[in-house]
Scaffold this motif. Structure first.
Motif, PDB file in Angstrom:
ATOM      1  N   GLY A   1      -1.817   4.243   0.102  1.00 18.75           N
ATOM      2  CA  GLY A   1      -1.908   3.533   1.468  1.00 18.75           C
ATOM      3  C   GLY A   1      -3.723   3.445   1.538  1.00 18.75           C
ATOM      4  N   HIS A   2      -4.229   2.202   0.778  1.00 19.61           N
ATOM      5  CA  HIS A   2      -5.426   1.517   0.879  1.00 19.61           C
ATOM      6  C   HIS A   2      -4.897   0.376   1.236  1.00 19.61           C
ATOM      7  CE1 HIS A   2      -7.256   4.965  -1.111  1.00 19.61           C
ATOM      8  NE2 HIS A   2      -6.759   5.184  -1.573  1.00 19.61           N
ATOM      9  N   ARG A   3      -5.975  -0.030   2.242  1.00 21.87           N
ATOM     10  CA  ARG A   3      -5.782  -2.131   2.822  1.00 21.87           C
ATOM     11  C   ARG A   3      -6.767  -2.739   1.777  1.00 21.87           C
ATOM     12  NH1 ARG A   3      -8.889  -5.142   6.284  1.00 21.87           N
ATOM     13  NH2 ARG A   3      -7.164  -6.442   6.868  1.00 21.87           N
ATOM     14  N   ASN A   4      -7.872  -2.747   1.404  1.00 18.75           N
ATOM     15  CA  ASN A   4      -8.721  -3.047   0.792  1.00 18.75           C
ATOM     16  C   ASN A   4      -9.844  -2.186   0.282  1.00 18.75           C
ATOM     17  OD1 ASN A   4      -9.372  -5.592  -0.639  1.00 18.75           O
ATOM     18  ND2 ASN A   4     -10.773  -6.557   0.907  1.00 18.75           N
ATOM     19  N   PRO A   5      -9.625  -1.744  -0.069  1.00 20.08           N
ATOM     20  CA  PRO A   5     -10.892  -0.435  -0.828  1.00 20.08           C
ATOM     21  C   PRO A   5     -11.874  -1.283  -1.492  1.00 20.08           C
ATOM     22  CG  PRO A   5      -9.240  -0.187  -2.080  1.00 20.08           C
ATOM     23  CD  PRO A   5      -8.807  -1.705  -0.909  1.00 20.08           C
TER      24      PRO A   5
ATOM     25  N   ASN B   1     -14.030   7.483   2.680  1.00 22.18           N
ATOM     26  CA  ASN B   1     -12.702   8.056   2.602  1.00 22.18           C
ATOM     27  C   ASN B   1     -13.420   8.851   1.516  1.00 22.18           C
ATOM     28  OD1 ASN B   1     -10.398   7.902   4.120  1.00 22.18           O
ATOM     29  ND2 ASN B   1     -10.690   5.655   3.249  1.00 22.18           N
ATOM     30  N   LEU B   2     -12.544  10.341   1.483  1.00 27.52           N
ATOM     31  CA  LEU B   2     -12.853  11.524   0.912  1.00 27.52           C
ATOM     32  C   LEU B   2     -11.703  11.735  -0.487  1.00 27.52           C
ATOM     33  CD1 LEU B   2     -14.481  13.998  -0.823  1.00 27.52           C
ATOM     34  CD2 LEU B   2     -14.084  15.195   0.763  1.00 27.52           C
ATOM     35  N   ILE B   3     -11.405  10.757  -1.366  1.00 23.79           N
ATOM     36  CA  ILE B   3     -10.064  10.603  -2.018  1.00 23.79           C
ATOM     37  C   ILE B   3      -9.893  11.719  -2.662  1.00 23.79           C
ATOM     38  CG2 ILE B   3      -8.948   9.335  -3.677  1.00 23.79           C
ATOM     39  CD1 ILE B   3     -10.248   7.726  -1.590  1.00 23.79           C
ATOM     40  N   GLU B   4      -8.817  12.260  -2.351  1.00 22.11           N
ATOM     41  CA  GLU B   4      -7.979  13.257  -3.020  1.00 22.11           C
ATOM     42  C   GLU B   4      -6.921  12.465  -3.718  1.00 22.11           C
ATOM     43  OE1 GLU B   4      -6.766  16.265  -0.469  1.00 22.11           O
ATOM     44  OE2 GLU B   4      -8.134  16.514   0.099  1.00 22.11           O
ATOM     45  N   ALA B   5      -6.565  13.041  -5.433  1.00 17.84           N
ATOM     46  CA  ALA B   5      -5.213  13.426  -6.408  1.00 17.84           C
ATOM     47  C   ALA B   5      -4.293  13.080  -5.951  1.00 17.84           C
ATOM     48  CB  ALA B   5      -5.821  13.278  -7.919  1.00 17.84           C
ATOM     49  N   GLY B   6      -3.449  12.285  -5.266  1.00 14.07           N
ATOM     50  CA  GLY B   6      -2.304  11.788  -5.261  1.00 14.07           C
ATOM     51  C   GLY B   6      -2.221  11.880  -3.848  1.00 14.07           C
ATOM     52  N   GLY B   7      -3.611  11.328  -2.766  1.00 10.55           N
ATOM     53  CA  GLY B   7      -3.249  10.830  -1.026  1.00 10.55           C
ATOM     54  C   GLY B   7      -3.216   9.633  -1.100  1.00 10.55           C
ATOM     55  N   ASN B   8      -2.487  10.060   0.389  1.00  9.79           N
ATOM     56  CA  ASN B   8      -1.957   8.633   1.172  1.00  9.79           C
ATOM     57  C   ASN B   8      -2.495   8.388   1.995  1.00  9.79           C
ATOM     58  OD1 ASN B   8      -0.394   7.178   2.485  1.00  9.79           O
ATOM     59  ND2 ASN B   8       1.777   7.638   2.204  1.00  9.79           N
ATOM     60  N   TYR B   9      -3.715   7.556   1.982  1.00  8.86           N
ATOM     61  CA  TYR B   9      -4.971   6.870   3.470  1.00  8.86           C
ATOM     62  C   TYR B   9      -4.554   6.705   4.211  1.00  8.86           C
ATOM     63  CZ  TYR B   9      -7.315  10.325   0.330  1.00  8.86           C
ATOM     64  OH  TYR B   9      -7.720  11.204  -0.180  1.00  8.86           O
ATOM     65  N   GLY B  10      -2.726   6.148   4.275  1.00  6.25           N
ATOM     66  CA  GLY B  10      -2.239   5.919   5.690  1.00  6.25           C
ATOM     67  C   GLY B  10      -1.547   3.978   5.873  1.00  6.25           C
ATOM     68  N   TRP B  11      -2.693   3.156   5.191  1.00  3.48           N
ATOM     69  CA  TRP B  11      -2.435   2.008   5.583  1.00  3.48           C
ATOM     70  C   TRP B  11      -1.146   1.474   4.762  1.00  3.48           C
ATOM     71  CZ3 TRP B  11      -3.841  -1.699   9.144  1.00  3.48           C
ATOM     72  CH2 TRP B  11      -3.458  -2.449   8.684  1.00  3.48           C
TER      73      TRP B  11
ATOM     74  N   ALA C   1       0.850  -1.617  -0.245  1.00  2.04           N
ATOM     75  CA  ALA C   1      -0.443  -0.052  -0.014  1.00  2.04           C
ATOM     76  C   ALA C   1       1.447   1.471   0.033  1.00  2.04           C
ATOM     77  CB  ALA C   1      -0.547   0.203   1.102  1.00  2.04           C
ATOM     78  N   GLN C   2       2.050   0.911   0.178  1.00  2.90           N
ATOM     79  CA  GLN C   2       2.606   2.451   0.632  1.00  2.90           C
ATOM     80  C   GLN C   2       4.337   2.379  -0.632  1.00  2.90           C
ATOM     81  OE1 GLN C   2       2.942   4.878   2.442  1.00  2.90           O
ATOM     82  NE2 GLN C   2       0.764   3.931   3.053  1.00  2.90           N
ATOM     83  N   ASP C   3       3.485   1.546  -1.533  1.00  2.00           N
ATOM     84  CA  ASP C   3       4.918   1.063  -2.415  1.00  2.00           C
ATOM     85  C   ASP C   3       4.016   1.732  -3.920  1.00  2.00           C
ATOM     86  OD1 ASP C   3       6.588   0.264  -4.431  1.00  2.00           O
ATOM     87  OD2 ASP C   3       6.865  -1.616  -3.812  1.00  2.00           O
TER      88      ASP C   3
END
Length: 323
Positions: A164-168, A194-204, A130-132
Motif C-alpha cells: 500500500g505504498h506509493r513511492n517510498p 511511516n512506522l512500518i509493521e510487518a504485513g501492514g497495508n499503508y493505504g495507497w 500497491a494493493q496487489d
C-alpha cells in the motif's frame, strides 16, 4: 551512499556509475559503469546502494537499478556486487521483476538490524499495484543477502514486507527500539513518514495522509506524520546518534529543499517536525551520519527538476562543533 568501516564513502550516480571517496578525495575513475540493458531516464537509473554487514571480510555490496526488457518495458532489479581494489563487478542478480518506469521506481535499499536487506519499490504510476500482493510494486520488500525469502516474512514465499505504498524512498531503524521508519512521496502533497509493521497495508491509493476509511480500509495504517498541503518530497533518512539532534530522525527533502528534523515522540509526547537548512543547498536526496558525528548531505539539483549551480551536485560534510 554508504559509509565503509575503513572510511571510504561509496555513492551511486543515476546515469549508472558507482564511485568512491577515499581519504577525502574523489577517485577519478568509477568503480563500475553498468552495461546495457541498463536504463536511466526520469527517476530511473542506478539508485539505492548498500554495503554487506560483513563488507570488511567479503567485499560484497548491493545495488538497485532500472533496466529495459527485451520487450521494451522497464523493470528494476537488485544486484550483488563484488568490490576489490579499484573495481566492482556484478556477482549475481538477487531479485528481479520489480515494476519500473520513468517515474515511481522507489529504489532505496538498506540492511536492517536483523541482517536482512530491505527494498523500497514504487508503483510506476499504476496505483492499483500497491494493493496487489502479487505485485512487487508499491511495497517494502525483505530478502536475505543471498536473495532468498526469510521464513518469518509476513506472507508465505513472498518478499513483500509491507504494502500500500506509493513511492517510498527512505528507510531508517531507530537504534534503541529497532523500529523501522520509511518516507513516502504523496500525490503532490500529503508526503508521509511511516512506522512500518510487518504485513501492514499503508493505504495507497485508497487513503493518504491521515484519511480514515471504513470497512477493510479502516485497518490500513496511518502515517506517523504527513506534510498536509505542503510538499516535502522526502527521500533518504537517518537516525542521529550524537550531538544536539541525537535521537531525532533527519529526512532529506527534494521539493522541500531542506532537512526535516523529526522527533518521533514517546509516551504522551506527539511526533513533531522542524525544517533545517531550508533552501540552502536546493534539492536534498540523502543524509547519513558518520562514526565521528559528521553529517553527510547529498544534493540532487541535476535531476531535471532543480536549478543547479556551477558546483552541483555535491556531497556536503557538516563537521560537528559540539565536541
Amino acid at each position: 551512499m554508504a559509509l565503509a568501516p575503513d572510511g571510504r564513502i561509496f555513492f551511486t550516480e543515476r546515469p549508472g556509475t558507482l564511485r568512491v571517496f577515499e581519504e577525502g578525495e574523489l577517485r577519478k575513475n568509477p568503480l563500475l559503469e553498468l552495461p546495457a540493458p541498463f536504463f536511466s531516464e526520469g527517476e530511473g537509473g542506478l539508485l539505492g546502494f548498500a554495503l554487506d554487514p560483513d563488507f570488511e571480510n567479503n567485499g560484497f555490496a548491493y545495488a538497485y537499478h532500472s533496466y529495459r526488457r527485451d520487450s521494451g518495458g522497464v523493470e528494476n532489479r537488485v544486484l550483488r556486487l563484488s568490490i576489490s581494489g579499484s573495481k566492482a563487478e556484478i556477482d549475481k542478480v538477487l531479485l528481479d521483476g520489480i515494476p519500473g518506469d520513468t517515474n515511481h521506481n522507489g529504489g532505496r535499499i538498506k540492511f536492517g538490524p536483523d541482517g536482512y536487506l530491505y527494498i523500497t519499490t514504487g508503483e510506476r504510476y499504476e496505483p492499483e499495484l500497491a494493493q496487489d500482493q502479487e505485485s512487487l510494486g508499491g511495497k517494502i520488500l525483505r530478502i536475505s543477502k543471498e536473495g532468498t525469502i526469510p521464513a518469518d516474512n509476513p506472507f508465505p514465499d513472498s518478499p513483500v514486507y509491507s504494502w500500500g505504498h506509493r513511492n517510498p524512498q527512505g528507510l531508517a531503524w531507530q537504534p534503541e527500539s529497532g523500529a523501522l521508519y520509511s518516507s513516502e512521496h504523496g500525490q503532490s502533497s500529503h508526503d508521509e513518514i511511516n512506522l512500518i509493521e510487518a504485513g501492514g497495508n499503508y493505504g495507497w491509493p485508497l487513503i493518504e495522509g491521515d484519511e480514515a476509511g471504513t470497512g477493510s480500509v479502516e485497518k490500513m495504517k496511518l502515517p506517523l506524520l504527513h506534510s498536509g498541503e505542503e510538499t516535502w518530497a522526502p527521500s533518504g533518512m537517518a537516525f542521529i546518534t550524537q550531538g544536539p539532534w541525537s535521537g531525532g530522525l533527519l529526512v532529506a527533502n527534494l521539493a522541500g529543499q531542506q532537512l526535516l528534523h523529526i522527533s518521533p515522540g514517546t509516551g504522551n509526547k506527539k511526533p513533531s517536525a522542524e525544517a533545517l537548512f531550508h533552501e540552502k543547498w536546493g534539492r536534498i536526496r540523502n543524509v547519513a551520519e558518520g562514526p565521528d558525528g559528521t553529517l553527510y548531505v547529498m544534493t540532487n539539483n541535476r535531476d531535471g527538476r532543480g536549478h543547479p549551480g556551477a558546483a552541483d551536485d555535491q556531497l556536503i560534510a557538516l563537521k560537528p562543533n559540539w565536541k
